[in-house]
Enzyme design. Structure first.
Site, PDB file in Angstrom:
ATOM      1  N   LYS A   1       0.837  -1.222   0.000  1.00 37.62           N
ATOM      2  CA  LYS A   1       0.000   0.000   0.000  1.00 37.62           C
ATOM      3  C   LYS A   1       0.859   1.254   0.000  1.00 37.62           C
ATOM      4  O   LYS A   1       0.646   2.188  -0.776  1.00 37.62           O
ATOM      5  CB  LYS A   1      -0.928   0.029   1.233  1.00 37.62           C
ATOM      6  CG  LYS A   1      -1.837  -1.164   1.371  1.00 37.62           C
ATOM      7  CD  LYS A   1      -2.720  -1.064   2.592  1.00 37.62           C
ATOM      8  CE  LYS A   1      -1.997  -1.038   3.927  1.00 37.62           C
ATOM      9  NZ  LYS A   1      -1.306  -2.312   4.261  1.00 37.62           N
TER      10      LYS A   1
ATOM     11  N   ARG B   1      11.813  -5.834   4.916  1.00 36.21           N
ATOM     12  CA  ARG B   1      11.652  -4.378   4.713  1.00 36.21           C
ATOM     13  C   ARG B   1      12.659  -3.601   5.552  1.00 36.21           C
ATOM     14  O   ARG B   1      12.934  -3.934   6.700  1.00 36.21           O
ATOM     15  CB  ARG B   1      10.236  -3.939   5.117  1.00 36.21           C
ATOM     16  CG  ARG B   1      10.101  -2.417   5.077  1.00 36.21           C
ATOM     17  CD  ARG B   1       8.685  -1.947   5.131  1.00 36.21           C
ATOM     18  NE  ARG B   1       7.934  -2.510   6.232  1.00 36.21           N
ATOM     19  CZ  ARG B   1       6.620  -2.359   6.369  1.00 36.21           C
ATOM     20  NH1 ARG B   1       5.942  -1.683   5.476  1.00 36.21           N
ATOM     21  NH2 ARG B   1       6.009  -2.904   7.392  1.00 36.21           N
TER      22      ARG B   1
ATOM     23  N   ARG C   1      11.630  -1.831  11.116  1.00 35.30           N
ATOM     24  CA  ARG C   1      10.539  -1.394  12.006  1.00 35.30           C
ATOM     25  C   ARG C   1      10.341  -2.404  13.132  1.00 35.30           C
ATOM     26  O   ARG C   1      10.469  -3.605  12.917  1.00 35.30           O
ATOM     27  CB  ARG C   1       9.240  -1.266  11.199  1.00 35.30           C
ATOM     28  CG  ARG C   1       9.050   0.105  10.609  1.00 35.30           C
ATOM     29  CD  ARG C   1       7.901   0.212   9.660  1.00 35.30           C
ATOM     30  NE  ARG C   1       6.656  -0.423  10.060  1.00 35.30           N
ATOM     31  CZ  ARG C   1       5.528  -0.344   9.357  1.00 35.30           C
ATOM     32  NH1 ARG C   1       5.501   0.356   8.229  1.00 35.30           N
ATOM     33  NH2 ARG C   1       4.437  -0.934   9.759  1.00 35.30           N
TER      34      ARG C   1
ATOM     35  N   ARG D   1      -9.382   1.115   9.099  1.00 29.29           N
ATOM     36  CA  ARG D   1      -8.990  -0.257   9.395  1.00 29.29           C
ATOM     37  C   ARG D   1     -10.022  -0.971  10.243  1.00 29.29           C
ATOM     38  O   ARG D   1      -9.821  -2.138  10.597  1.00 29.29           O
ATOM     39  CB  ARG D   1      -7.693  -0.234  10.200  1.00 29.29           C
ATOM     40  CG  ARG D   1      -6.459  -0.564   9.407  1.00 29.29           C
ATOM     41  CD  ARG D   1      -5.320  -0.196  10.304  1.00 29.29           C
ATOM     42  NE  ARG D   1      -4.175  -1.003  10.136  1.00 29.29           N
ATOM     43  CZ  ARG D   1      -3.088  -0.574   9.475  1.00 29.29           C
ATOM     44  NH1 ARG D   1      -3.069   0.571   8.876  1.00 29.29           N
ATOM     45  NH2 ARG D   1      -2.039  -1.328   9.440  1.00 29.29           N
TER      46      ARG D   1
ATOM     47  N   ARG E   1      -0.142  -8.808  13.545  1.00 24.72           N
ATOM     48  CA  ARG E   1      -0.734  -7.856  12.578  1.00 24.72           C
ATOM     49  C   ARG E   1      -1.614  -8.575  11.563  1.00 24.72           C
ATOM     50  O   ARG E   1      -2.679  -8.076  11.196  1.00 24.72           O
ATOM     51  CB  ARG E   1       0.394  -7.088  11.862  1.00 24.72           C
ATOM     52  CG  ARG E   1       1.040  -6.058  12.764  1.00 24.72           C
ATOM     53  CD  ARG E   1       2.402  -5.658  12.260  1.00 24.72           C
ATOM     54  NE  ARG E   1       2.334  -4.903  11.019  1.00 24.72           N
ATOM     55  CZ  ARG E   1       3.376  -4.742  10.194  1.00 24.72           C
ATOM     56  NH1 ARG E   1       4.538  -5.292  10.484  1.00 24.72           N
ATOM     57  NH2 ARG E   1       3.248  -4.021   9.120  1.00 24.72           N
TER      58      ARG E   1
HETATM   59  P1  AP5 Z   1       4.923  -1.545   1.858  1.00 28.01           P
HETATM   60  O1  AP5 Z   1       4.598  -0.727   0.660  1.00 28.01           O
HETATM   61  O2  AP5 Z   1       5.638  -0.892   2.987  1.00 28.01           O
HETATM   62  O3  AP5 Z   1       3.602  -2.303   2.349  1.00 28.01           O
HETATM   63  P2  AP5 Z   1       2.357  -1.747   3.182  1.00 28.01           P
HETATM   64  O4  AP5 Z   1       1.147  -2.441   2.658  1.00 28.01           O
HETATM   65  O5  AP5 Z   1       2.352  -0.262   3.209  1.00 28.01           O
HETATM   66  O6  AP5 Z   1       2.738  -2.373   4.575  1.00 28.01           O
HETATM   67  P3  AP5 Z   1       2.716  -1.755   6.059  1.00 28.01           P
HETATM   68  O7  AP5 Z   1       3.378  -2.816   6.913  1.00 28.01           O
HETATM   69  O8  AP5 Z   1       3.307  -0.391   6.122  1.00 28.01           O
HETATM   70  O9  AP5 Z   1       1.247  -1.708   6.312  1.00 28.01           O
HETATM   71  P4  AP5 Z   1       0.595  -1.764   7.654  1.00 28.01           P
HETATM   72  O10 AP5 Z   1      -0.781  -1.540   7.204  1.00 28.01           O
HETATM   73  O11 AP5 Z   1       0.781  -2.955   8.495  1.00 28.01           O
HETATM   74  O12 AP5 Z   1       1.392  -0.692   8.515  1.00 28.01           O
HETATM   75  P5  AP5 Z   1       1.076   0.807   8.863  1.00 28.01           P
HETATM   76  O13 AP5 Z   1       2.338   1.539   8.753  1.00 28.01           O
HETATM   77  O14 AP5 Z   1      -0.118   1.288   8.114  1.00 28.01           O
HETATM   78  O15 AP5 Z   1       5.757  -2.816   1.355  1.00 28.01           O
HETATM   79  C1  AP5 Z   1       6.273  -3.751   2.282  1.00 28.01           C
HETATM   80  C2  AP5 Z   1       7.637  -4.270   1.774  1.00 28.01           C
HETATM   81  O16 AP5 Z   1       7.442  -4.955   0.544  1.00 28.01           O
HETATM   82  C3  AP5 Z   1       8.642  -3.151   1.487  1.00 28.01           C
HETATM   83  O17 AP5 Z   1       9.912  -3.578   1.854  1.00 28.01           O
HETATM   84  C4  AP5 Z   1       8.559  -2.947  -0.038  1.00 28.01           C
HETATM   85  O18 AP5 Z   1       9.794  -2.504  -0.584  1.00 28.01           O
HETATM   86  C5  AP5 Z   1       8.199  -4.353  -0.519  1.00 28.01           C
HETATM   87  N1  AP5 Z   1       7.327  -4.335  -1.692  1.00 28.01           N
HETATM   88  C6  AP5 Z   1       6.283  -3.501  -1.950  1.00 28.01           C
HETATM   89  N2  AP5 Z   1       5.688  -3.812  -3.109  1.00 28.01           N
HETATM   90  C7  AP5 Z   1       6.371  -4.895  -3.593  1.00 28.01           C
HETATM   91  C8  AP5 Z   1       6.224  -5.698  -4.775  1.00 28.01           C
HETATM   92  N3  AP5 Z   1       5.260  -5.452  -5.668  1.00 28.01           N
HETATM   93  N4  AP5 Z   1       7.087  -6.722  -4.942  1.00 28.01           N
HETATM   94  C9  AP5 Z   1       8.062  -6.984  -4.032  1.00 28.01           C
HETATM   95  N5  AP5 Z   1       8.257  -6.255  -2.904  1.00 28.01           N
HETATM   96  C10 AP5 Z   1       7.406  -5.220  -2.701  1.00 28.01           C
HETATM   97  O19 AP5 Z   1       0.629   0.691  10.381  1.00 28.01           O
HETATM   98  C11 AP5 Z   1       1.547   0.366  11.397  1.00 28.01           C
HETATM   99  C12 AP5 Z   1       0.819   0.316  12.738  1.00 28.01           C
HETATM  100  O20 AP5 Z   1       0.242   1.609  13.038  1.00 28.01           O
HETATM  101  C13 AP5 Z   1      -0.362  -0.665  12.797  1.00 28.01           C
HETATM  102  O21 AP5 Z   1       0.045  -1.990  13.085  1.00 28.01           O
HETATM  103  C14 AP5 Z   1      -1.187  -0.043  13.930  1.00 28.01           C
HETATM  104  O22 AP5 Z   1      -0.623  -0.314  15.194  1.00 28.01           O
HETATM  105  C15 AP5 Z   1      -1.038   1.452  13.669  1.00 28.01           C
HETATM  106  N6  AP5 Z   1      -2.069   1.959  12.747  1.00 28.01           N
HETATM  107  C16 AP5 Z   1      -1.886   2.465  11.504  1.00 28.01           C
HETATM  108  N7  AP5 Z   1      -3.058   2.814  10.955  1.00 28.01           N
HETATM  109  C17 AP5 Z   1      -4.014   2.520  11.870  1.00 28.01           C
HETATM  110  C18 AP5 Z   1      -5.430   2.634  11.872  1.00 28.01           C
HETATM  111  N8  AP5 Z   1      -6.114   3.114  10.802  1.00 28.01           N
HETATM  112  N9  AP5 Z   1      -6.106   2.233  12.972  1.00 28.01           N
HETATM  113  C19 AP5 Z   1      -5.437   1.764  14.060  1.00 28.01           C
HETATM  114  N10 AP5 Z   1      -4.095   1.596  14.127  1.00 28.01           N
HETATM  115  C20 AP5 Z   1      -3.392   1.988  13.030  1.00 28.01           C
END
Ligand code: AP5
Length: 218
Positions: free
Chosen positions: A13, A127, A160, A88, A171
């Site tokens: 994402k 990552r 991270r 979410r 997660r």
């Molecule tokens: P990446 O693009 O970073 O993936 P992502 O889907 O953004 O993954 P996240 O782990 O950031 O999502 P998340 O939803 O768990 O975390 P968030 O930060 O929102 O890609 C991942 C890896 O794959 C990278 O290394 C990239 O290079 C690689 N990659 C990407 N595309 C690729 C491809 N096509 N092929 C190969 N490799 C690829 O949230 C973190 C925490 O914050 C949550 O756990 C929660 O505690 C809190 N939080 C955030 N939002 C909320 C909410 N709305 N409500 C409550 N708590 C929240």
């Protein structure tokens, strides 16, 4: 363009939100990035959120909804936005719907990224992130030039705290229990488009571009 990027942790994402935001000159709003910034700055909100984030659990709805409401008032949002990682929970989705309907700016699309679980685990465990500019890399799939420093700003890359094995498991479980119900929620509103996120970054981007281009000027 007013879009939500939905999908399990690690489906890409954030990677795609950066590219689409640059391509269409819209704002990316990532609740994960906003919360990590609050943690780094040791704000009251950051201190409240940190332990949930480290364990891979969700931060309380009230906290996240407040953050996004504030961001949506940013003048930069007038040209459009991508919500990355929000909503979410159904409560977050309902609250977002109320805010956007009141402003007469409803969502155009919700993109549901689909990637097999085994690939997700590989992506998350490899990552590496820049703590300064938030750029994201992967040790195998998208390495930085030196492997250790950010290509954009030179800061040392880190893993991270929630990309450790136990937190990844939590997660993924939390996603299934609390976030996956949004697939039906937005499907019922005829807003959902599934995207195969398992291919290379450029291939996923092309597919997304095709879906989102019609909303560019909306
Ligand atoms: P990446 O693009 O970073 O993936 P992502 O889907 O953004 O993954 P996240 O782990 O950031 O999502 P998340 O939803 O768990 O975390 P968030 O930060 O929102 O890609 C991942 C890896 O794959 C990278 O290394 C990239 O290079 C690689 N990659 C990407 N595309 C690729 C491809 N096509 N092929 C190969 N490799 C690829 O949230 C973190 C925490 O914050 C949550 O756990 C929660 O505690 C809190 N939080 C955030 N939002 C909320 C909410 N709305 N409500 C409550 N708590 C929240």
């Amino acid at each position: 363009m007013r879009v939500v990027f939905l999908g399990a942790p690690g489906v890409g994402k954030g990677t795609q939100a950066d590219r689409i935001a640059a391509q269409f000159k819209v704002l990316k709003i990532s609740t994960g990035d906003l919360l990590r910034e609050a943690v780094r700055n040791k704000t009251a909100l950051g201190l409240e959120a940190k332990s949930s984030m480290d364990q891979g659990k969700l931060v309380p709805d009230s906290v996240v909804i407040g953050l996004v409401r504030d961001k949506l008032t940013d003048p930069g949002c007038a040209k459009g936005f991508i919500l990355d990682g929000f909503p979410r929970t159904v409560a977050q989705a309902e609250s977002l719907g109320q805010v956007l309907n009141a402003a007469k700016t409803p969502l155009n699309r919700v993109i549901n990224f689909q990637v097999p679980r085994a690939d997700i685990v590989k992506r998350l465990s490899g990552r590496r992130s820049c703590p300064k500019c938030q750029a994201t890399f992967h040790v195998d799939f998208a390495p930085s030039k030196t492997g250790a420093a950010c290509d954009r700003c030179g800061e040392a890359l880190v893993q991270r705290s929630d990309d450790k094995p136990e937190a990844i498991e939590t997660r993924l479980k939390v996603y299934e229990e609390q976030t996956a119900p949004l697939i039906r929620y937005y499907g019922n509103q005829r807003l959902l488009t599934d995207i195969d996120g398992s291919g290379p970054v450029d291939t996923v981007f092309e597919a997304l571009f095709g879906v989102l281009a019609p909303f560019h000027a909306v």
